[in-house]
Design a protein around this motif. Structure first.
Motif, PDB file in Angstrom:
ATOM      1  N   UNK A  19     -18.230   8.323  -6.922  1.00  0.00           N
ATOM      2  CA  UNK A  19     -16.865   8.093  -7.566  1.00  0.00           C
ATOM      3  C   UNK A  19     -15.964   7.360  -6.703  1.00  0.00           C
ATOM      4  N   UNK A  20     -15.578   5.980  -6.439  1.00  0.00           N
ATOM      5  CA  UNK A  20     -14.868   5.298  -5.857  1.00  0.00           C
ATOM      6  C   UNK A  20     -13.529   5.816  -5.660  1.00  0.00           C
ATOM      7  N   UNK A  21     -12.878   5.348  -4.555  1.00  0.00           N
ATOM      8  CA  UNK A  21     -11.597   5.980  -4.015  1.00  0.00           C
ATOM      9  C   UNK A  21     -10.761   4.705  -4.018  1.00  0.00           C
ATOM     10  N   UNK A  22      -9.646   4.853  -4.602  1.00  0.00           N
ATOM     11  CA  UNK A  22      -8.542   3.646  -4.572  1.00  0.00           C
ATOM     12  C   UNK A  22      -7.940   3.321  -3.099  1.00  0.00           C
ATOM     13  N   UNK A  23      -7.618   2.203  -2.841  1.00  0.00           N
ATOM     14  CA  UNK A  23      -6.948   1.980  -1.616  1.00  0.00           C
ATOM     15  C   UNK A  23      -5.582   2.356  -1.887  1.00  0.00           C
ATOM     16  N   UNK A  24      -4.976   3.414  -0.860  1.00  0.00           N
ATOM     17  CA  UNK A  24      -3.762   4.007  -1.050  1.00  0.00           C
ATOM     18  C   UNK A  24      -2.654   3.538  -0.227  1.00  0.00           C
ATOM     19  N   UNK A  25      -1.708   2.753  -0.873  1.00  0.00           N
ATOM     20  CA  UNK A  25      -0.800   2.389   0.094  1.00  0.00           C
ATOM     21  C   UNK A  25       0.611   3.353  -0.160  1.00  0.00           C
ATOM     22  N   UNK A  26       1.111   3.811   0.910  1.00  0.00           N
ATOM     23  CA  UNK A  26       2.139   4.870   0.698  1.00  0.00           C
ATOM     24  C   UNK A  26       3.441   4.705   1.543  1.00  0.00           C
ATOM     25  N   UNK A  27       4.453   4.774   0.983  1.00  0.00           N
ATOM     26  CA  UNK A  27       5.792   4.678   1.956  1.00  0.00           C
ATOM     27  C   UNK A  27       6.914   4.205   1.041  1.00  0.00           C
ATOM     28  N   UNK A  28       8.141   4.080   1.582  1.00  0.00           N
ATOM     29  CA  UNK A  28       9.427   3.646   0.951  1.00  0.00           C
ATOM     30  C   UNK A  28       9.333   2.121   0.928  1.00  0.00           C
ATOM     31  N   UNK A 145      -7.365  -2.879 -11.707  1.00  0.00           N
ATOM     32  CA  UNK A 145      -6.115  -2.072 -12.113  1.00  0.00           C
ATOM     33  C   UNK A 145      -5.387  -1.599 -10.791  1.00  0.00           C
ATOM     34  N   UNK A 146      -3.938  -2.036 -10.854  1.00  0.00           N
ATOM     35  CA  UNK A 146      -3.206  -1.360  -9.865  1.00  0.00           C
ATOM     36  C   UNK A 146      -2.389  -0.323 -10.433  1.00  0.00           C
ATOM     37  N   UNK A 147      -2.379   0.826  -9.830  1.00  0.00           N
ATOM     38  CA  UNK A 147      -1.565   2.031 -10.339  1.00  0.00           C
ATOM     39  C   UNK A 147      -0.170   2.193  -9.351  1.00  0.00           C
ATOM     40  N   UNK A 148       0.667   2.381 -10.029  1.00  0.00           N
ATOM     41  CA  UNK A 148       2.126   2.766  -9.414  1.00  0.00           C
ATOM     42  C   UNK A 148       2.818   3.871 -10.229  1.00  0.00           C
ATOM     43  N   UNK A 149       2.674   5.205  -9.751  1.00  0.00           N
ATOM     44  CA  UNK A 149       2.948   6.513 -10.320  1.00  0.00           C
ATOM     45  C   UNK A 149       4.475   6.568 -10.140  1.00  0.00           C
ATOM     46  N   UNK A 150       5.445   6.891 -11.082  1.00  0.00           N
ATOM     47  CA  UNK A 150       6.873   7.204 -10.957  1.00  0.00           C
ATOM     48  C   UNK A 150       7.121   8.713 -10.751  1.00  0.00           C
ATOM     49  N   UNK A 160     -11.277   9.312 -12.881  1.00  0.00           N
ATOM     50  CA  UNK A 160     -12.022   8.714 -13.551  1.00  0.00           C
ATOM     51  C   UNK A 160     -11.744   8.692 -15.075  1.00  0.00           C
ATOM     52  N   UNK A 161     -10.738   9.424 -15.210  1.00  0.00           N
ATOM     53  CA  UNK A 161     -10.674   9.555 -16.887  1.00  0.00           C
ATOM     54  C   UNK A 161      -8.998   8.734 -17.417  1.00  0.00           C
ATOM     55  N   UNK A 162      -9.204   8.811 -18.588  1.00  0.00           N
ATOM     56  CA  UNK A 162      -8.035   8.105 -19.601  1.00  0.00           C
ATOM     57  C   UNK A 162      -7.916   9.184 -20.766  1.00  0.00           C
ATOM     58  N   UNK A 163      -7.047   9.767 -20.756  1.00  0.00           N
ATOM     59  CA  UNK A 163      -6.778  10.812 -22.154  1.00  0.00           C
ATOM     60  C   UNK A 163      -6.057  10.008 -22.994  1.00  0.00           C
ATOM     61  N   UNK A 180     -13.231   3.490 -14.398  1.00  0.00           N
ATOM     62  CA  UNK A 180     -11.914   3.649 -14.671  1.00  0.00           C
ATOM     63  C   UNK A 180     -10.928   3.781 -13.433  1.00  0.00           C
ATOM     64  N   UNK A 181     -11.389   4.267 -12.370  1.00  0.00           N
ATOM     65  CA  UNK A 181     -10.865   4.483 -11.175  1.00  0.00           C
ATOM     66  C   UNK A 181      -9.950   3.092 -10.760  1.00  0.00           C
ATOM     67  N   UNK A 182      -8.655   3.226 -10.500  1.00  0.00           N
ATOM     68  CA  UNK A 182      -7.769   1.929 -10.092  1.00  0.00           C
ATOM     69  C   UNK A 182      -8.350   1.592  -8.786  1.00  0.00           C
TER      70      UNK A 182
END
Length: 397
Positions: A19-28, A145-150, A160-163, A180-182
């Protein structure tokens, strides 16, 4: 015994699938890195998947301005509503193709994330979304796929899932595949400032459920348990603050990281009966997923704790609880979960629940979990019905 056999067959199979792990970019303010990220990924025509509310609130303004300044063309599919269904995904696929898009930016909560990933899978496989639910049916690399959660809860930015909802069958279907992993997840707490208290509570409880069920899973390993424990500690520490002070940036960022860690954990371990039951409540009555999880979680934990489950005891000990005059370590942890949910005003009732639906809901929940979820204790259909009946009884009292 049969349940254990099925789980033992599936466990090595799960271990063989990386299972791949997305690159995580965190911060204000990290959402403003979007143009740089697009260029690094070779993206020139992203399709932004979001909803009308986020557009109206102006949460995408900074992102769109950054793309405009970098001369990156984009289209916006903002028709997403809660619990995306097959038809919504089909409209998204048509939009993507009509605009000759080359990538997807999923911006929002769990619904835009799920829809975006399902759209990407449908486009790349050239299959209707209704043919994709199940395990490993995508089986090919997707566009970036670039994921930006709000919100901080679903963990969809790293799963790995989409419901997707099957309206005709009144069921939620899961498309499950490592592809499916971003590629990238941007966790920007500024996008979550001012999020309504109720949404903060429900999404935070969703992340808590992911972390707990992941730890208790028969597929858990040292790494996933570390993610789970870290996520639970962050949630216990920061969720009350985020709930009570929606503009606390530190609490928001910590909750985003907790959701990400819980997502990393449960996408590798699967889930359990809390989710199996919550999925039915969502499919039958459109109860928000986080709320459904939060209401069901204490009852499932109570059942596990009453059986003196070793995994629950281990989790409680890792979190610092010890057997004492106040009760066993596991009972103290279960009490702490209840206290947290009360503090953030999670209801104890599913008001939509109809008594006549309980047998069918229980049947569907047990069917979903049986042989699929590596649960710490096995629940019978009768036990599931009795759990659901408690919700009704609580509503009457």
């Amino acid at each position: 015994m049969l349940h254990q056999c099925l789980v033992s067959v599936k466990k090595p199979f799960i271990k063989m699938v990386p299972v791949p792990q997305p690159t995580c970019i965190s911060g204000r303010g990290k959402v403003n890195d979007i143009a740089k990220i697009c260029k690094q990924l070779g993206v020139s025509k992203p399709c932004i998947v979001t909803d009308h509310v986020l557009m109206k609130l102006g949460l995408l303004d900074s992102l769109l301005q950054t793309l405009d300044d970098a001369n990156i063309g984009y289209s916006i599919f903002d028709d997403i509503t809660p619990d995306p269904d097959y038809e919504m995904v089909r409209r998204g696929v048509e939009h993507y193709q009509n605009h000759a898009s080359d990538s997807v930016i999923a911006f929002g909560g769990g619904s835009p994330m799920d829809c975006a990933k399902a759209m990407a899978a449908s486009v790349k496989t050239n299959k209707d979304v209704a043919k994709l639910p199940g395990l490993l049916k995508v089986h090919r690399r997707l566009m970036p796929i670039i994921a930006i959660p709000t919100t901080a809860g679903t963990g969809s930015e790293c799963t790995v899932a989409a419901v997707v909802s099957d309206v005709d069958a009144r069921k939620k279907r899961s498309i499950t595949d490592p592809f499916l992993v971003p590629k990238v997840a941007i966790l920007d707490p500024e996008l979550m400032l001012g999020l309504p208290a109720q949404v903060t509570a429900e999404t935070g409880a969703d992340a808590l459920t992911h972390a707990i069920e992941s730890y208790l899973s028969g597929y858990a390993n040292t790494q996933t348990r570390q993610w789970s424990v870290s996520a639970i500690k962050r949630i216990f520490s920061e969720l009350p603050t985020a709930y009570e002070d929606g503009n606390n940036t530190h609490a928001r960022e910590q909750m985003a990281l907790a959701s990400f860690e819980a997502g990393l954990a449960f996408t590798r371990t699967y889930i359990g009966y809390v989710h199996a039951i919550a999925h039915q409540l969502g499919a039958f009555y459109h109860v928000p997923h986080g709320r459904a999880n939060a209401i069901v979680l204490p009852l499932v934990l109570e059942g596990i704790q009453q059986r003196d489950n070793a995994r629950l005891t281990q989790l409680a000990v890792e979190l610092g609880y010890k057997d004492s005059v106040h009760g066993s370590a596991s009972s103290q942890f279960t009490d702490a979960v209840n206290a947290l949910l009360e503090r953030i005003a999670i209801p104890k009732v599913v008001k939509e629940l109809q008594v006549e639906d309980i047998p069918h809901i229980a049947q569907q929940a047990i069917k979903e979990a049986f042989g699929e979820y590596p649960v710490p204790e096995v629940m019978s259909r009768l036990e599931c019905q009795q759990l659901l009946e408690k919700l009704v009884e609580l509503g009457v009292e």
